[in-house]
Design a protein around this motif. Structure first.
Motif, PDB file in Angstrom:
ATOM      1  N   PRO A 164     -58.864   9.648 -38.012  1.00  0.00           N
ATOM      2  CA  PRO A 164     -57.168   9.278 -37.331  1.00  0.00           C
ATOM      3  C   PRO A 164     -57.852   8.980 -35.798  1.00  0.00           C
ATOM      4  O   PRO A 164     -58.735   9.292 -35.567  1.00  0.00           O
ATOM      5  N   ASN A 165     -57.249   8.939 -34.775  1.00  0.00           N
ATOM      6  CA  ASN A 165     -56.565   7.835 -33.540  1.00  0.00           C
ATOM      7  C   ASN A 165     -57.361   8.815 -32.872  1.00  0.00           C
ATOM      8  O   ASN A 165     -58.075   9.119 -31.538  1.00  0.00           O
ATOM      9  N   GLY A 166     -56.433  10.760 -32.636  1.00  0.00           N
ATOM     10  CA  GLY A 166     -57.103  11.502 -32.130  1.00  0.00           C
ATOM     11  C   GLY A 166     -58.343  12.261 -32.458  1.00  0.00           C
ATOM     12  O   GLY A 166     -59.414  12.793 -31.620  1.00  0.00           O
ATOM     13  N   ILE A 167     -58.917  11.978 -33.656  1.00  0.00           N
ATOM     14  CA  ILE A 167     -60.260  11.976 -33.446  1.00  0.00           C
ATOM     15  C   ILE A 167     -61.200  11.483 -33.291  1.00  0.00           C
ATOM     16  O   ILE A 167     -62.154  11.950 -32.912  1.00  0.00           O
ATOM     17  N   ARG A 168     -61.033  10.260 -33.123  1.00  0.00           N
ATOM     18  CA  ARG A 168     -61.501   9.577 -32.260  1.00  0.00           C
ATOM     19  C   ARG A 168     -61.832   9.273 -31.274  1.00  0.00           C
ATOM     20  O   ARG A 168     -62.537   9.027 -30.719  1.00  0.00           O
ATOM     21  N   ASP A 169     -61.015   9.884 -30.597  1.00  0.00           N
ATOM     22  CA  ASP A 169     -60.869   9.443 -29.448  1.00  0.00           C
ATOM     23  C   ASP A 169     -61.515  11.291 -29.255  1.00  0.00           C
ATOM     24  O   ASP A 169     -62.353  11.254 -27.660  1.00  0.00           O
ATOM     25  N   ASP A 170     -61.354  11.872 -29.959  1.00  0.00           N
ATOM     26  CA  ASP A 170     -62.411  12.810 -30.381  1.00  0.00           C
ATOM     27  C   ASP A 170     -64.234  12.678 -29.385  1.00  0.00           C
ATOM     28  O   ASP A 170     -64.789  13.401 -28.415  1.00  0.00           O
ATOM     29  N   ARG A 227     -64.952  10.907 -26.345  1.00  0.00           N
ATOM     30  CA  ARG A 227     -64.769  12.157 -25.403  1.00  0.00           C
ATOM     31  C   ARG A 227     -66.820  13.219 -25.127  1.00  0.00           C
ATOM     32  O   ARG A 227     -66.972  13.380 -24.305  1.00  0.00           O
ATOM     33  N   PHE A 228     -66.101  12.897 -26.243  1.00  0.00           N
ATOM     34  CA  PHE A 228     -67.720  14.686 -27.099  1.00  0.00           C
ATOM     35  C   PHE A 228     -68.941  12.908 -26.450  1.00  0.00           C
ATOM     36  O   PHE A 228     -70.115  13.497 -26.116  1.00  0.00           O
ATOM     37  N   SER A 229     -68.745  11.758 -27.067  1.00  0.00           N
ATOM     38  CA  SER A 229     -69.942  10.573 -26.796  1.00  0.00           C
ATOM     39  C   SER A 229     -71.596  11.343 -27.108  1.00  0.00           C
ATOM     40  O   SER A 229     -72.136  11.370 -26.333  1.00  0.00           O
ATOM     41  N   ALA A 249     -66.211   7.412 -40.585  1.00  0.00           N
ATOM     42  CA  ALA A 249     -67.349   7.440 -39.504  1.00  0.00           C
ATOM     43  C   ALA A 249     -68.553   7.268 -39.635  1.00  0.00           C
ATOM     44  O   ALA A 249     -68.591   6.361 -38.393  1.00  0.00           O
ATOM     45  N   GLN A 250     -69.413   6.739 -40.686  1.00  0.00           N
ATOM     46  CA  GLN A 250     -69.826   5.875 -40.509  1.00  0.00           C
ATOM     47  C   GLN A 250     -69.997   4.432 -39.867  1.00  0.00           C
ATOM     48  O   GLN A 250     -70.235   3.922 -38.388  1.00  0.00           O
ATOM     49  N   THR A 251     -69.243   3.442 -39.945  1.00  0.00           N
ATOM     50  CA  THR A 251     -68.264   2.540 -39.883  1.00  0.00           C
ATOM     51  C   THR A 251     -66.893   2.379 -38.160  1.00  0.00           C
ATOM     52  O   THR A 251     -67.655   1.867 -37.299  1.00  0.00           O
ATOM     53  N   PHE A 252     -67.056   3.497 -37.362  1.00  0.00           N
ATOM     54  CA  PHE A 252     -66.819   4.172 -36.077  1.00  0.00           C
ATOM     55  C   PHE A 252     -68.176   4.056 -35.437  1.00  0.00           C
ATOM     56  O   PHE A 252     -67.668   3.462 -34.283  1.00  0.00           O
ATOM     57  N   ALA A 253     -69.472   4.901 -35.785  1.00  0.00           N
ATOM     58  CA  ALA A 253     -69.963   5.379 -34.705  1.00  0.00           C
ATOM     59  C   ALA A 253     -71.320   3.843 -34.910  1.00  0.00           C
ATOM     60  O   ALA A 253     -71.343   3.147 -34.218  1.00  0.00           O
ATOM     61  N   MET A 254     -70.982   3.370 -35.899  1.00  0.00           N
ATOM     62  CA  MET A 254     -71.378   1.196 -35.982  1.00  0.00           C
ATOM     63  C   MET A 254     -70.739   0.771 -34.905  1.00  0.00           C
ATOM     64  O   MET A 254     -71.629   0.252 -34.133  1.00  0.00           O
TER      65      MET A 254
END
Length: 375
Positions: free
Chosen positions: A75-81, A84-86, A102-107
């Motif tokens: 979800p977008n809320g998790i992506r925002d989290d 922020r954690f960077s 999560a793989q795709t988002f990290a890439m």
């Protein structure tokens, strides 16, 4: 370093995979000073307190195995989290939808990805009549492990297999450990055995772990039935819970402890005489180490993990996975000879002492550092 860890089940059920992950996170925080944020489905009744900071990911109950939950998206809320954690690195531990997203988002963010292998998911299919789905699952797993910058596997044979699958050497060993202070032969308790109905002359054969069909429960029950027809003093001790517990109903006098932890678990394991584990779905199988550290003679199905840990005939026995006759033959030898049980148990105890959680977790931290240093 800041590590974002993704798990399909971080603490809502107790399993070998999440045990290893929680031990790793404690090590990373306490010994390395890393900051770890864990993203996983959760329930209102967790099996244990999580290590690190656990962020709940929305999920649904699986229809066939309703003790498990599945996150359908990131979800977008998790992506925002995550932003922020960077994190310096993303670690994905399950090849499910959450792990893939999560793989795709990290890439997309340019963050390196480490994947770890904990279960031979492809071996589950035959237990649920889903062999037809094997090609699609194999293709998914190939993609999942190839997309990661580095992969961690629990045995050298799996390291070799994954290097061949990827076509490179960016695969490292993340072995496992055992707490020999907790699991040791001194925890054997004759009075506890008597209290649960196992006599001093009885031979207690242990089933240890999640009571699910993919752990080879059907094979265990067939073998135990044959042994109880042969020996009047064979008792079955089931340490664990799960939806396949009803399969044990054909075995008279079976003792169910339910889920145990800590000293209660260590006492139950050490109080068994033999452990039979017909499972072929493990990547490592910590139950082997915990039984060996407890001085219990182990009989296992022939699988990669068993061949890594055991030398058949020396510190345990390895049998063809579905050969009930061979299991019965080996177990008969052990039932009839207390001296053989003790010698095999002692050899297993010595072998188990080479496995250290600190060393195993330290190897992962070193992989993280090398990836970070490579930029």
């Amino acid at each position: 370093m800041r590590i974002a860890l993704f798990s399909g089940n971080y603490n809502y059920l107790r399993e070998g995979a999440n045990q290893a992950l929680n031990i790793l996170v404690r090590y990373l925080q306490d010994a390395c000073g890393f900051s770890v944020r864990v993203y996983s489905p959760v329930t209102d009744t967790p099996a244990f307190e999580p290590a690190g900071t656990l962020v709940a990911v929305p999920s649904i109950m699986l229809p066939v195995r309703n003790e498990f939950r599945l996150a359908l998206r990131l979800p977008n809320g998790i992506r925002d989290d995550i932003r922020r954690f960077s994190p310096d690195l993303v670690h994905v531990s399950t090849p499910d939808i959450l792990g893939l997203r999560a793989q795709t988002f990290a890439m997309k963010l340019g963050i390196p990805v480490v994947a770890s292998m904990h279960t031979r998911f492809e071996t589950y299919l035959r237990y649920y009549g889903l062999d037809w789905a094997r090609p699609a699952l194999d293709a998914h797993l190939r993609r999942f492990y190839r997309r990661s910058d580095h992969v961690l596997a629990p045995t050298e044979s799996l390291v070799s297999e994954l290097r061949a699958l990827r076509g490179d050497d960016r695969v490292s060993l993340w072995s496992r450990g055992v707490d020999t202070t907790l699991f040791n032969p001194d925890k054997r308790d004759a009075q506890w055995r008597r209290d649960i109905g196992i006599g001093d002359g009885d031979v207690a054969i242990l089933f240890f772990g999640r009571v699910v069909v993919e752990k080879g429960v059907d094979i265990f029950v067939k073998v135990a039935n044959d042994l109880q027809a042969k020996f009047h003093n064979v008792r079955i001790l089931v340490v664990g819970t799960g939806p396949a517990a009803g399969l044990f109903e054909t075995l008279p006098g079976t003792v169910f402890t339910g889920h145990l932890a800590g000293e209660d678990l260590a006492r139950a394991i050490a109080s068994a005489d033999i452990m039979l584990t017909p499972s072929t779905t493990e990547t490592f199988g910590n139950v082997l180490l915990e039984a060996m550290a407890s001085g219990v003679a182990v009989v296992s199905a022939d699988a990669q993990n068993a061949r890594t840990i055991l030398t058949s005939g020396q510190d345990g026995f390895i049998c063809p996975p579905t050969d009930c006759g061979r299991y019965v033959s080996v177990l008969t030898e052990l039932i009839e000879s207390e001296n053989l049980r003790k010698s095999i148990g002692l050899a297993g105890l010595r072998n188990s002492r080479q496995y250290s959680w600190e060393r195993a977790s330290g190897s992962v931290a070193n992989v993280y550092r090398s990836i970070a240093a490579a930029g």
